[in-house]
Design a protein around this motif. Structure first.
Motif, PDB file in Angstrom:
ATOM      1  N   PRO A  12       0.753  -1.253   0.000  1.00 56.90           N
ATOM      2  CA  PRO A  12       0.000   0.000   0.000  1.00 56.90           C
ATOM      3  C   PRO A  12       0.790   1.314   0.000  1.00 56.90           C
ATOM      4  CG  PRO A  12       0.065  -0.970   2.179  1.00 56.90           C
ATOM      5  CD  PRO A  12       1.060  -1.674   1.331  1.00 56.90           C
ATOM      6  N   THR A  13       2.124   1.301   0.152  1.00 55.05           N
ATOM      7  CA  THR A  13       2.816   2.577   0.396  1.00 55.05           C
ATOM      8  C   THR A  13       3.125   3.333  -0.895  1.00 55.05           C
ATOM      9  OG1 THR A  13       3.908   1.435   2.220  1.00 55.05           O
ATOM     10  CG2 THR A  13       4.731   3.613   1.676  1.00 55.05           C
ATOM     11  N   THR A  14       2.900   4.640  -0.891  1.00 55.36           N
ATOM     12  CA  THR A  14       3.344   5.480  -2.002  1.00 55.36           C
ATOM     13  C   THR A  14       4.842   5.731  -1.846  1.00 55.36           C
ATOM     14  OG1 THR A  14       1.216   6.567  -2.098  1.00 55.36           O
ATOM     15  CG2 THR A  14       3.060   7.728  -3.142  1.00 55.36           C
ATOM     16  N   ILE A  15       5.602   5.509  -2.912  1.00 57.26           N
ATOM     17  CA  ILE A  15       7.057   5.687  -2.852  1.00 57.26           C
ATOM     18  C   ILE A  15       7.472   6.696  -3.914  1.00 57.26           C
ATOM     19  CG2 ILE A  15       9.296   4.560  -3.176  1.00 57.26           C
ATOM     20  CD1 ILE A  15       7.675   1.886  -2.421  1.00 57.26           C
ATOM     21  N   ARG A  16       8.151   7.766  -3.478  1.00 59.00           N
ATOM     22  CA  ARG A  16       8.775   8.693  -4.417  1.00 59.00           C
ATOM     23  C   ARG A  16      10.248   8.342  -4.409  1.00 59.00           C
ATOM     24  NH1 ARG A  16       6.526  11.418  -8.143  1.00 59.00           N
ATOM     25  NH2 ARG A  16       7.900  13.209  -7.857  1.00 59.00           N
ATOM     26  N   PHE A  17      10.750   7.775  -5.509  1.00 58.90           N
ATOM     27  CA  PHE A  17      12.115   7.262  -5.546  1.00 58.90           C
ATOM     28  C   PHE A  17      12.927   7.997  -6.601  1.00 58.90           C
ATOM     29  CE2 PHE A  17      15.058   4.412  -7.837  1.00 58.90           C
ATOM     30  CZ  PHE A  17      15.997   4.221  -6.835  1.00 58.90           C
ATOM     31  N   ILE A 179       3.759   8.064   2.915  1.00 59.44           N
ATOM     32  CA  ILE A 179       4.614   8.256   1.741  1.00 59.44           C
ATOM     33  C   ILE A 179       6.081   8.092   2.158  1.00 59.44           C
ATOM     34  CG2 ILE A 179       4.748  10.790   2.010  1.00 59.44           C
ATOM     35  CD1 ILE A 179       4.596  10.894  -1.142  1.00 59.44           C
ATOM     36  N   VAL A 180       6.876   7.520   1.257  1.00 58.95           N
ATOM     37  CA  VAL A 180       8.327   7.380   1.459  1.00 58.95           C
ATOM     38  C   VAL A 180       9.017   8.256   0.425  1.00 58.95           C
ATOM     39  CG1 VAL A 180      10.283   5.787   1.436  1.00 58.95           C
ATOM     40  CG2 VAL A 180       8.017   4.956   2.119  1.00 58.95           C
ATOM     41  N   PHE A 181       9.958   9.097   0.875  1.00 60.73           N
ATOM     42  CA  PHE A 181      10.823   9.798  -0.070  1.00 60.73           C
ATOM     43  C   PHE A 181      12.173   9.077  -0.053  1.00 60.73           C
ATOM     44  CE2 PHE A 181       7.707  13.039   1.182  1.00 60.73           C
ATOM     45  CZ  PHE A 181       7.272  13.442  -0.076  1.00 60.73           C
ATOM     46  N   ALA A 182      12.411   8.236  -1.057  1.00 62.28           N
ATOM     47  CA  ALA A 182      13.642   7.431  -1.116  1.00 62.28           C
ATOM     48  C   ALA A 182      14.614   8.124  -2.066  1.00 62.28           C
ATOM     49  CB  ALA A 182      13.319   6.020  -1.589  1.00 62.28           C
ATOM     50  N   ASP A 183      15.593   8.794  -1.478  1.00 56.24           N
ATOM     51  CA  ASP A 183      16.495   9.668  -2.232  1.00 56.24           C
ATOM     52  C   ASP A 183      17.920   9.117  -2.158  1.00 56.24           C
ATOM     53  OD1 ASP A 183      18.036  11.693  -3.253  1.00 56.24           O
ATOM     54  OD2 ASP A 183      17.019  13.295  -2.153  1.00 56.24           O
ATOM     55  N   PRO A 184      18.419   8.500  -3.235  1.00 60.36           N
ATOM     56  CA  PRO A 184      19.756   7.899  -3.183  1.00 60.36           C
ATOM     57  C   PRO A 184      20.868   8.905  -2.890  1.00 60.36           C
ATOM     58  CG  PRO A 184      18.837   7.819  -5.424  1.00 60.36           C
ATOM     59  CD  PRO A 184      17.744   8.267  -4.516  1.00 60.36           C
TER      60      PRO A 184
END
Ligand SMILES: [Fe+2]
Length: 382
Positions: A12-17, A179-184
């Protein structure tokens, strides 16, 4: 798998990658009518340049920032209580967890505590406490700074008792981030040993999730792709980090955590006691035990090891081929092959075996693991 049983699958999670994703936080808060985040992190992250820029960027948008970073490496109950006191005293309206597994666990436990004020461990999932998670929770956002635990997409927090150090699991689907903000870019400066240990934890999640006994085709597909990404990037991410390798590791670690809703296995049960007894880093404990635990699982599951070998692009598609690859990978990322090299002694083996058999992970292993099996595996790896 049998087709007469009903299973549950959750994604279910929204991920901004992607590079720069964390810069979207301010506008996201404003769009959602939020202006008073409690940012939960650790003292190391709090000192980093990106963190200072991120909080300055929020303030420039008239967002009131309160930072809570007074947490332990292995989080304890009092960390959660202190953070909740700050949430109350400063009238916050949401929680942003920024960091590795520890910071995100404390952030998630505060999310629970804000509207659940009985003793925190009443909600311990291992004693069925999840049924008491009945009230609302604040809006929760996660931003990972390591590529390992995948806690940013998790729904549980591991918090220990201050005195006994016994670990409790707080669990509820309500504890998922919105929401997850996954920022490398945030992982670019991680030192090599941390990248290696957390990366091997992520590989262990994907391998154990793929092999775990629950029928779950969605997670198996994600886990195999996670294995492929890590096989293609971990060595570079450790030894010659670039945006591509760090990006692949970040998404693969997140995929490992999505996949392990299917379960973990023998390797995590070998590793957890090392952390409780000897304070060994979780990723390092998994890394050293991984080849031995995987070898234990080969017989009867050769077909699955063949698919793992293909994901890793190995010439030798047998289980032994996979085990040899894992030993070589540890060498390439400067992780020892023996438990004796990370502080384990023969006198620890009985206690470790007692703790391992009591651990929650191995019941999902594809084959049963007995106390004698754990003892034999520790002795083999010693
Ligand atoms: Fe893990």
């Amino acid at each position: 798998m049998t087709f007469e049983t009903v299973y549950q699958y959750n994604f279910p999670t929204t991920i901004r990658f992607g590079a720069g994703a964390s810069a979207e936080l301010g506008d996201y808060l404003i769009r959602n009518g939020l202006s008073k985040p409690l940012i939960v992190t650790d003292r190391t992250v709090e000192q980093l340049d990106f963190f200072k820029k991120l909080t300055a960027g929020l303030k420039a948008k008239n967002i009131s920032v309160e930072v809570f970073s007074d947490i332990h490496k292995n989080p304890v109950k009092s960390d959660v209580y202190k953070g909740t006191d700050v949430y109350d005293a400063t009238h916050r309206d949401c929680i942003v967890g920024i960091g590795g597994g520890a910071a995100l666990d404390v952030a998630r436990a505060i999310v629970l505590r804000v509207e659940h004020r009985e003793d925190l461990f009443k909600y311990d999932d291992l004693i069925g406490g999840d049924v008491y998670v009945t009230n609302g929770v604040p809006h929760f956002i996660t931003i990972p700074t390591t590529a390992g635990t995948g806690s940013e997409v998790g729904r549980s927090a591991i918090i220990a008792d201050d005195q006994t150090h016994q670990k409790k699991i707080l669990f509820s689907p309500k504890l998922l981030a919105k929401i997850v903000f996954a920022d490398p870019l945030l992982t670019m400066d991680l030192p090599a040993p941390v990248t290696a240990a957390t990366g091997m934890d992520a590989l262990t999640h994907n391998l154990e999730a793929y092999l775990a006994k629950m029928p779950h085709p969605l997670s198996e597909g994600i886990a195999l792709q996670g294995i492929e990404l890590i096989g293609a990037s971990l060595e570079t991410a450790v030894n010659q980090p670039d945006l591509e390798s760090r990006s692949k590791m970040l998404i693969a670690s997140l995929m490992g955590a999505v996949a392990f809703q299917k379960g973990l296995g023998v390797v995590h049960s070998l590793a957890h006691p090392l952390s409780s007894l000897l304070d060994t880093h979780h990723g390092l404990a998994n890394a050293v035990n991984l080849p031995y635990g995987m070898r234990f699982n080969i017989a009867g599951f050769e077909h699955k090891f063949r698919r793992i070998a293909r994901a890793l692009d190995l010439k030798d598609e047998t289980g032994e081929g996979v085990v040899n690859y894992l030993f070589e990978l540890n060498t390439k990322v400067h992780i020892p092959h023996r438990l004796g090299d990370i502080g384990v002694k023969a006198e620890h083996v009985e206690t470790l075996s007692d703790l391992a058999i009591a651990d929650f992970a191995h019941p999902n292993n594809p084959k049963p693991v007995s106390r004698e099996d754990f003892k034999a595996l520790y002795l083999e790896a010693l």
